[in-house]
Structure formats: structure tokens, C-alpha cells
Design a protein around this motif. Structure first.
Motif, PDB file in Angstrom:
ATOM      1  N   ASP A 140       0.711  -1.025   0.184  1.00 44.99           N
ATOM      2  CA  ASP A 140       0.236   0.111   0.230  1.00 44.99           C
ATOM      3  C   ASP A 140       1.084   1.667  -0.247  1.00 44.99           C
ATOM      4  N   PRO A 141       0.561   2.290  -0.763  1.00 47.62           N
ATOM      5  CA  PRO A 141       1.455   3.124  -1.078  1.00 47.62           C
ATOM      6  C   PRO A 141       1.578   4.258   0.398  1.00 47.62           C
ATOM      7  N   THR A 142       0.546   4.423   0.964  1.00 45.18           N
ATOM      8  CA  THR A 142       0.979   5.071   2.574  1.00 45.18           C
ATOM      9  C   THR A 142       1.707   4.139   3.344  1.00 45.18           C
ATOM     10  N   LEU A 143       2.084   2.760   3.336  1.00 47.14           N
ATOM     11  CA  LEU A 143       2.604   1.549   4.293  1.00 47.14           C
ATOM     12  C   LEU A 143       4.082   1.754   3.892  1.00 47.14           C
ATOM     13  N   ALA A 144       4.020   1.507   2.302  1.00 47.37           N
ATOM     14  CA  ALA A 144       5.306   1.355   1.786  1.00 47.37           C
ATOM     15  C   ALA A 144       6.125   3.123   1.431  1.00 47.37           C
ATOM     16  N   LYS A 145       5.839   4.276   1.832  1.00 45.19           N
ATOM     17  CA  LYS A 145       6.254   5.797   2.166  1.00 45.19           C
ATOM     18  C   LYS A 145       6.875   5.480   4.218  1.00 45.19           C
ATOM     19  N   GLU A 146       6.132   4.854   4.548  1.00 43.69           N
ATOM     20  CA  GLU A 146       6.593   4.549   5.914  1.00 43.69           C
ATOM     21  C   GLU A 146       7.413   4.073   6.262  1.00 43.69           C
ATOM     22  N   LEU A 147       7.494   2.620   5.679  1.00 46.64           N
ATOM     23  CA  LEU A 147       7.931   1.174   5.582  1.00 46.64           C
ATOM     24  C   LEU A 147      10.382   1.870   5.062  1.00 46.64           C
ATOM     25  N   ARG A 148       9.556   2.786   3.419  1.00 45.57           N
ATOM     26  CA  ARG A 148      11.139   3.418   2.706  1.00 45.57           C
ATOM     27  C   ARG A 148      11.631   4.195   3.975  1.00 45.57           C
ATOM     28  N   LYS A 149      11.527   5.193   5.031  1.00 47.77           N
ATOM     29  CA  LYS A 149      11.170   6.043   5.772  1.00 47.77           C
ATOM     30  C   LYS A 149      12.482   5.469   7.050  1.00 47.77           C
ATOM     31  N   SER A 150      12.276   4.235   7.120  1.00 47.15           N
ATOM     32  CA  SER A 150      12.622   3.080   7.782  1.00 47.15           C
ATOM     33  C   SER A 150      13.940   2.012   6.994  1.00 47.15           C
ATOM     34  N   GLY A 151      13.570   2.839   5.848  1.00 47.68           N
ATOM     35  CA  GLY A 151      14.756   2.029   5.449  1.00 47.68           C
ATOM     36  C   GLY A 151      14.790   0.565   4.305  1.00 47.68           C
ATOM     37  N   THR A 152      12.807   0.310   4.575  1.00 52.10           N
ATOM     38  CA  THR A 152      12.871  -1.177   4.222  1.00 52.10           C
ATOM     39  C   THR A 152      13.522  -0.806   2.847  1.00 52.10           C
ATOM     40  N   PHE A 153      13.400  -2.415   2.233  1.00 50.14           N
ATOM     41  CA  PHE A 153      13.464  -2.265   0.695  1.00 50.14           C
ATOM     42  C   PHE A 153      12.274  -2.402  -0.165  1.00 50.14           C
ATOM     43  N   ILE A 154      11.645  -2.142  -0.656  1.00 53.09           N
ATOM     44  CA  ILE A 154      10.153  -2.691  -1.283  1.00 53.09           C
ATOM     45  C   ILE A 154      10.369  -3.088  -2.747  1.00 53.09           C
ATOM     46  N   PRO A 155      10.229  -4.423  -2.754  1.00 53.71           N
ATOM     47  CA  PRO A 155      10.373  -4.701  -4.079  1.00 53.71           C
ATOM     48  C   PRO A 155       8.759  -4.223  -5.282  1.00 53.71           C
ATOM     49  N   ARG A 156       9.612  -3.614  -6.629  1.00 51.18           N
ATOM     50  CA  ARG A 156       8.616  -3.359  -7.277  1.00 51.18           C
ATOM     51  C   ARG A 156       8.521  -4.774  -8.609  1.00 51.18           C
ATOM     52  N   ILE A 157       7.173  -5.069  -8.984  1.00 47.44           N
ATOM     53  CA  ILE A 157       7.313  -5.985  -9.741  1.00 47.44           C
ATOM     54  C   ILE A 157       7.122  -5.297 -11.346  1.00 47.44           C
ATOM     55  N   SER A 158       7.588  -5.642 -12.086  1.00 46.00           N
ATOM     56  CA  SER A 158       7.403  -5.173 -13.184  1.00 46.00           C
ATOM     57  C   SER A 158       6.595  -6.018 -14.254  1.00 46.00           C
ATOM     58  N   VAL A 159       5.123  -5.367 -14.595  1.00 49.03           N
ATOM     59  CA  VAL A 159       3.814  -6.299 -14.649  1.00 49.03           C
ATOM     60  C   VAL A 159       3.383  -5.746 -16.386  1.00 49.03           C
ATOM     61  N   THR A 160       3.043  -6.769 -16.693  1.00 49.99           N
ATOM     62  CA  THR A 160       3.148  -6.579 -18.380  1.00 49.99           C
ATOM     63  C   THR A 160       1.816  -6.902 -18.630  1.00 49.99           C
ATOM     64  N   LYS A 161       0.799  -6.374 -19.776  1.00 48.55           N
ATOM     65  CA  LYS A 161      -0.571  -5.985 -20.211  1.00 48.55           C
ATOM     66  C   LYS A 161      -0.353  -6.346 -21.239  1.00 48.55           C
ATOM     67  N   TYR A 162      -1.004  -7.018 -22.232  1.00 51.05           N
ATOM     68  CA  TYR A 162      -1.326  -6.342 -23.773  1.00 51.05           C
ATOM     69  C   TYR A 162      -2.947  -5.904 -23.583  1.00 51.05           C
ATOM     70  N   TYR A 163      -3.013  -5.292 -24.605  1.00 52.40           N
ATOM     71  CA  TYR A 163      -4.526  -4.516 -24.541  1.00 52.40           C
ATOM     72  C   TYR A 163      -4.338  -4.507 -25.543  1.00 52.40           C
ATOM     73  N   CYS A 164      -5.612  -4.391 -26.521  1.00 50.75           N
ATOM     74  CA  CYS A 164      -6.532  -4.105 -27.718  1.00 50.75           C
ATOM     75  C   CYS A 164      -6.926  -2.570 -28.063  1.00 50.75           C
ATOM     76  N   VAL A 165      -6.913  -2.521 -28.812  1.00 53.42           N
ATOM     77  CA  VAL A 165      -6.777  -1.380 -29.991  1.00 53.42           C
ATOM     78  C   VAL A 165      -7.866  -0.533 -29.277  1.00 53.42           C
ATOM     79  N   SER A 166      -8.885  -0.902 -29.154  1.00 52.44           N
ATOM     80  CA  SER A 166     -10.075  -0.380 -28.154  1.00 52.44           C
ATOM     81  C   SER A 166     -10.363  -0.114 -26.572  1.00 52.44           C
ATOM     82  N   CYS A 167     -10.052  -1.349 -26.436  1.00 45.92           N
ATOM     83  CA  CYS A 167      -9.085  -1.212 -24.940  1.00 45.92           C
ATOM     84  C   CYS A 167      -8.276  -0.365 -23.989  1.00 45.92           C
ATOM     85  N   ALA A 168      -7.789  -0.297 -25.164  1.00 46.89           N
ATOM     86  CA  ALA A 168      -6.101   1.059 -24.757  1.00 46.89           C
ATOM     87  C   ALA A 168      -6.175   2.496 -25.167  1.00 46.89           C
ATOM     88  N   VAL A 169      -7.459   2.542 -26.227  1.00 45.63           N
ATOM     89  CA  VAL A 169      -8.150   3.779 -26.172  1.00 45.63           C
ATOM     90  C   VAL A 169      -8.650   4.213 -25.073  1.00 45.63           C
TER      91      VAL A 169
END
Ligand SMILES: [Zn+2]
Length: 92
Positions: free
Chosen positions: A46-75
Motif C-alpha cells: 500500500d502506497p502510504t505504508l510503503a512510504k513509512e517503510l521506506r523511511k525506516s530503510g526497508t527495501f520494497i520490491p517493485r514487480i514489472s507487470v506487462t499487459k497487452y491491450y486491444c486497440v479499443s481497450c487501450a483507447v
């Protein structure tokens, strides 16, 4: 014949058929070179929790998520926009 787009809306070029992927949003089957690929770096904390954790020096992993969209959904999702007549000739 008049061409709406230089690439005909795909990145296929002269090659034959290409593999298909499913749209993340609606599940429709679309060619990979036509699909709009969106890669986001997401954190499961959670962003607010992540901010607090980062302040205390915790490493928060960020995962890259790839999504494919059709043209109409992307628009609809605002990933790409409908471009003007001249603008859509430009290949990005
Ligand atoms: Zn879709």
C-alpha cells in the motif's frame, strides 16, 4: 489505395502471420504486433505504508507487470489516443 496509417495499425511489415495474445481487459484475441503493450512497475505494498517503510530503510520490491491491450481497450483506458489524420501517419 488510401492508407489510414503507414503501418496499417500493426508492426508486421512484410512478414506473414504473427502470434496472438489475449487482451488483458476484454480477452479478445489480437496479433502481438497490433496489441498495445504496457509495462508498469507495480508494488504490492500500500502506497502510504510503503512510504513509512521506506523511511525506516526497508527495501520494497517493485514487480514489472506487462499487459497487452486491444486497440479499443487501450483507447478507452487512455493508454493511447485517437490521433488526427496527419498525426496518425507518424509511427512511434
Ligand atoms: Zn480489449
Amino acid at each position: 489505395m488510401a492508407k489510414k496509417r503507414k503501418s496499417r495499425g500493426r508492426a508486421k511489415g512484410g512478414k506473414g502471420r504473427s502470434e496472438y495474445v489475449s487482451c488483458t481487459n476484454c480477452g479478445s484475441r489480437i496479433p502481438v504486433d497490433k496489441a498495445i503493450k504496457a509495462t508498469r512497475r507495480v508494488s504490492y505494498v500500500d502506497p502510504t505504508l510503503a512510504k513509512e517503510l521506506r523511511k525506516s530503510g526497508t527495501f520494497i520490491p517493485r514487480i514489472s507487470v506487462t499487459k497487452y491491450y486491444c486497440v479499443s481497450c487501450a483507447v478507452h483506458a487512455g493508454i493511447v489516443r485517437v490521433r488526427s489524420r496527419e498525426e496518425r501517419k507518424v509511427v512511434e
